[in-house]
Scaffold this motif. Structure first.
Motif, PDB file in Angstrom:
ATOM      1  N   ASP A  78       0.807  -1.218   0.000  1.00  0.00           N
ATOM      2  CA  ASP A  78       0.000   0.000   0.000  1.00  0.00           C
ATOM      3  C   ASP A  78       0.842   1.271   0.000  1.00  0.00           C
ATOM      4  O   ASP A  78       0.317   2.361  -0.139  1.00  0.00           O
ATOM      5  CB  ASP A  78      -0.960  -0.002   1.191  1.00  0.00           C
ATOM      6  CG  ASP A  78      -2.015  -1.081   1.036  1.00  0.00           C
ATOM      7  OD1 ASP A  78      -2.533  -1.233  -0.083  1.00  0.00           O
ATOM      8  OD2 ASP A  78      -2.295  -1.769   2.016  1.00  0.00           O
ATOM      9  N   ALA A  79       2.151   1.136   0.137  1.00  0.00           N
ATOM     10  CA  ALA A  79       3.040   2.293   0.048  1.00  0.00           C
ATOM     11  C   ALA A  79       3.268   2.692  -1.401  1.00  0.00           C
ATOM     12  O   ALA A  79       3.713   3.795  -1.692  1.00  0.00           O
ATOM     13  CB  ALA A  79       4.376   1.987   0.723  1.00  0.00           C
ATOM     14  N   SER A  80       2.946   1.819  -2.337  1.00  0.00           N
ATOM     15  CA  SER A  80       3.127   2.102  -3.764  1.00  0.00           C
ATOM     16  C   SER A  80       2.009   2.999  -4.261  1.00  0.00           C
ATOM     17  O   SER A  80       0.870   2.902  -3.825  1.00  0.00           O
ATOM     18  CB  SER A  80       3.131   0.793  -4.557  1.00  0.00           C
ATOM     19  OG  SER A  80       2.976   1.052  -5.928  1.00  0.00           O
ATOM     20  N   GLU A  81       2.329   3.842  -5.224  1.00  0.00           N
ATOM     21  CA  GLU A  81       1.291   4.726  -5.750  1.00  0.00           C
ATOM     22  C   GLU A  81       0.387   4.022  -6.757  1.00  0.00           C
ATOM     23  O   GLU A  81      -0.632   4.550  -7.151  1.00  0.00           O
ATOM     24  CB  GLU A  81       1.911   5.974  -6.382  1.00  0.00           C
ATOM     25  CG  GLU A  81       3.008   5.689  -7.391  1.00  0.00           C
ATOM     26  CD  GLU A  81       3.743   6.944  -7.790  1.00  0.00           C
ATOM     27  OE1 GLU A  81       3.604   7.336  -8.947  1.00  0.00           O
ATOM     28  OE2 GLU A  81       4.434   7.514  -6.944  1.00  0.00           O
ATOM     29  N   ASN A  82       0.730   2.818  -7.177  1.00  0.00           N
ATOM     30  CA  ASN A  82      -0.079   2.097  -8.160  1.00  0.00           C
ATOM     31  C   ASN A  82      -0.931   1.000  -7.518  1.00  0.00           C
ATOM     32  O   ASN A  82      -1.252   0.018  -8.165  1.00  0.00           O
ATOM     33  CB  ASN A  82       0.829   1.481  -9.231  1.00  0.00           C
ATOM     34  CG  ASN A  82       1.570   2.550  -9.998  1.00  0.00           C
ATOM     35  OD1 ASN A  82       0.997   3.568 -10.336  1.00  0.00           O
ATOM     36  ND2 ASN A  82       2.838   2.321 -10.250  1.00  0.00           N
ATOM     37  N   ILE A  83      -1.298   1.167  -6.270  1.00  0.00           N
ATOM     38  CA  ILE A  83      -2.006   0.099  -5.568  1.00  0.00           C
ATOM     39  C   ILE A  83      -3.493   0.056  -5.859  1.00  0.00           C
ATOM     40  O   ILE A  83      -4.119  -0.949  -5.642  1.00  0.00           O
ATOM     41  CB  ILE A  83      -1.816   0.216  -4.040  1.00  0.00           C
ATOM     42  CG1 ILE A  83      -2.385   1.538  -3.556  1.00  0.00           C
ATOM     43  CG2 ILE A  83      -0.394   0.037  -3.654  1.00  0.00           C
ATOM     44  CD1 ILE A  83      -2.896   1.475  -2.172  1.00  0.00           C
ATOM     45  N   TRP A  84      -4.056   1.143  -6.319  1.00  0.00           N
ATOM     46  CA  TRP A  84      -5.509   1.209  -6.455  1.00  0.00           C
ATOM     47  C   TRP A  84      -5.963   0.558  -7.755  1.00  0.00           C
ATOM     48  O   TRP A  84      -6.461   1.208  -8.653  1.00  0.00           O
ATOM     49  CB  TRP A  84      -5.991   2.658  -6.350  1.00  0.00           C
ATOM     50  CG  TRP A  84      -5.586   3.255  -5.051  1.00  0.00           C
ATOM     51  CD1 TRP A  84      -4.660   4.232  -4.864  1.00  0.00           C
ATOM     52  CD2 TRP A  84      -6.032   2.885  -3.751  1.00  0.00           C
ATOM     53  NE1 TRP A  84      -4.523   4.504  -3.528  1.00  0.00           N
ATOM     54  CE2 TRP A  84      -5.348   3.693  -2.813  1.00  0.00           C
ATOM     55  CE3 TRP A  84      -6.947   1.952  -3.277  1.00  0.00           C
ATOM     56  CZ2 TRP A  84      -5.558   3.589  -1.451  1.00  0.00           C
ATOM     57  CZ3 TRP A  84      -7.144   1.857  -1.917  1.00  0.00           C
ATOM     58  CH2 TRP A  84      -6.458   2.678  -1.025  1.00  0.00           C
ATOM     59  N   THR A  85      -5.786  -0.760  -7.827  1.00  0.00           N
ATOM     60  CA  THR A  85      -6.272  -1.526  -8.968  1.00  0.00           C
ATOM     61  C   THR A  85      -7.365  -2.455  -8.470  1.00  0.00           C
ATOM     62  O   THR A  85      -7.411  -2.802  -7.287  1.00  0.00           O
ATOM     63  CB  THR A  85      -5.156  -2.375  -9.605  1.00  0.00           C
ATOM     64  OG1 THR A  85      -4.759  -3.391  -8.680  1.00  0.00           O
ATOM     65  CG2 THR A  85      -3.960  -1.514 -10.008  1.00  0.00           C
ATOM     66  N   MET A  86      -8.239  -2.855  -9.372  1.00  0.00           N
ATOM     67  CA  MET A  86      -9.322  -3.745  -8.970  1.00  0.00           C
ATOM     68  C   MET A  86      -8.760  -5.075  -8.472  1.00  0.00           C
ATOM     69  O   MET A  86      -9.279  -5.648  -7.513  1.00  0.00           O
ATOM     70  CB  MET A  86     -10.298  -3.962 -10.133  1.00  0.00           C
ATOM     71  CG  MET A  86     -11.569  -4.654  -9.705  1.00  0.00           C
ATOM     72  SD  MET A  86     -12.453  -3.869  -8.319  1.00  0.00           S
ATOM     73  CE  MET A  86     -13.124  -2.434  -9.104  1.00  0.00           C
ATOM     74  N   GLY A  87      -7.688  -5.563  -9.076  1.00  0.00           N
ATOM     75  CA  GLY A  87      -7.069  -6.804  -8.619  1.00  0.00           C
ATOM     76  C   GLY A  87      -6.582  -6.706  -7.182  1.00  0.00           C
ATOM     77  O   GLY A  87      -6.816  -7.607  -6.373  1.00  0.00           O
ATOM     78  N   ASN A  88      -5.894  -5.608  -6.856  1.00  0.00           N
ATOM     79  CA  ASN A  88      -5.418  -5.414  -5.479  1.00  0.00           C
ATOM     80  C   ASN A  88      -6.576  -5.293  -4.494  1.00  0.00           C
ATOM     81  O   ASN A  88      -6.515  -5.804  -3.375  1.00  0.00           O
ATOM     82  CB  ASN A  88      -4.530  -4.177  -5.383  1.00  0.00           C
ATOM     83  CG  ASN A  88      -3.162  -4.386  -5.974  1.00  0.00           C
ATOM     84  OD1 ASN A  88      -2.728  -5.516  -6.192  1.00  0.00           O
ATOM     85  ND2 ASN A  88      -2.469  -3.299  -6.254  1.00  0.00           N
ATOM     86  N   GLU A  89      -7.634  -4.609  -4.907  1.00  0.00           N
ATOM     87  CA  GLU A  89      -8.774  -4.436  -4.004  1.00  0.00           C
ATOM     88  C   GLU A  89      -9.546  -5.741  -3.823  1.00  0.00           C
ATOM     89  O   GLU A  89     -10.083  -5.997  -2.750  1.00  0.00           O
ATOM     90  CB  GLU A  89      -9.681  -3.314  -4.479  1.00  0.00           C
ATOM     91  CG  GLU A  89      -9.028  -1.946  -4.352  1.00  0.00           C
ATOM     92  CD  GLU A  89      -8.487  -1.683  -2.952  1.00  0.00           C
ATOM     93  OE1 GLU A  89      -9.277  -1.628  -1.988  1.00  0.00           O
ATOM     94  OE2 GLU A  89      -7.256  -1.522  -2.813  1.00  0.00           O
ATOM     95  N   GLY A 133     -15.511   3.245  -6.654  1.00  0.00           N
ATOM     96  CA  GLY A 133     -14.420   3.901  -5.943  1.00  0.00           C
ATOM     97  C   GLY A 133     -13.146   3.076  -5.917  1.00  0.00           C
ATOM     98  O   GLY A 133     -12.129   3.527  -5.429  1.00  0.00           O
ATOM     99  N   VAL A 134     -13.197   1.861  -6.442  1.00  0.00           N
ATOM    100  CA  VAL A 134     -12.076   0.913  -6.474  1.00  0.00           C
ATOM    101  C   VAL A 134     -11.448   0.806  -5.083  1.00  0.00           C
ATOM    102  O   VAL A 134     -10.287   1.118  -4.861  1.00  0.00           O
ATOM    103  CB  VAL A 134     -11.019   1.281  -7.536  1.00  0.00           C
ATOM    104  CG1 VAL A 134      -9.995   0.165  -7.685  1.00  0.00           C
ATOM    105  CG2 VAL A 134     -11.654   1.586  -8.875  1.00  0.00           C
TER     106      VAL A 134
END
Length: 143
Positions: A78-89, A133-134
């Motif tokens: 979650d420290a990465s700026e590219n975390i807000w993906t549907m796969g991660n969520e 809102g992903v």
């Protein structure tokens, strides 16, 4: 962290329950009484720890009454700026689901294809995936 008998949510440095008022949190959340009114006020409380687990925490008030707490498990990615993906969520939602299933010991039902839901005398807890809102969240709603 979540006491299912009372609906109290406890962290290392924060305790929330159905009687928590926005006034009691005013110094913690850095808002002034004139910043909230009769309509719903949503406030992020930032990151809080339960043991070594980090959680994003937010609250929703109606006037001064606490209506809802939202929780979001945070891990090292979650420290990465590219975390807000549907796969991660979806992964986060799977973690939330497993956490809630263990906590309520099988006392849950599915409200829709995506939501786990448990009712209690004080309110309910659900695990949701907000596709617009992903974000995956645990919601605690008080009656």
């Amino acid at each position: 962290m979540i006491d299912i008998k009372t609906g109290t949510v406890s962290f290392n440095n924060l305790k929330l329950h159905s009687f928590t008022s926005i006034l009691s949190l005013a110094s913690t959340i850095k808002i002034k009484p004139h910043d909230f009114g009769l309509s719903n006020t949503t406030v992020s409380l930032g990151i809080h720890f339960s043991g070594k687990q980090a959680w994003g925490v937010g609250v929703v008030f109606s006037g001064v009454k606490l209506l809802q707490i939202w929780l979001q498990f945070l891990d090292e990615k979650d420290a990465s700026e590219n975390i807000w993906t549907m796969g991660n969520e979806r992964e986060r939602k799977n973690f939330h689901d497993a956490y809630l299933k263990e906590m309520v010991m099988g006392r849950y039902k599915k409200r829709s294809n995506a939501d786990l839901y448990s009712e209690f005398s004080w309110g309910n807890i659900s695990s949701i995936l907000d596709v617009r809102g992903v974000q995956a969240l645990i919601l605690i709603e008080y009656i």
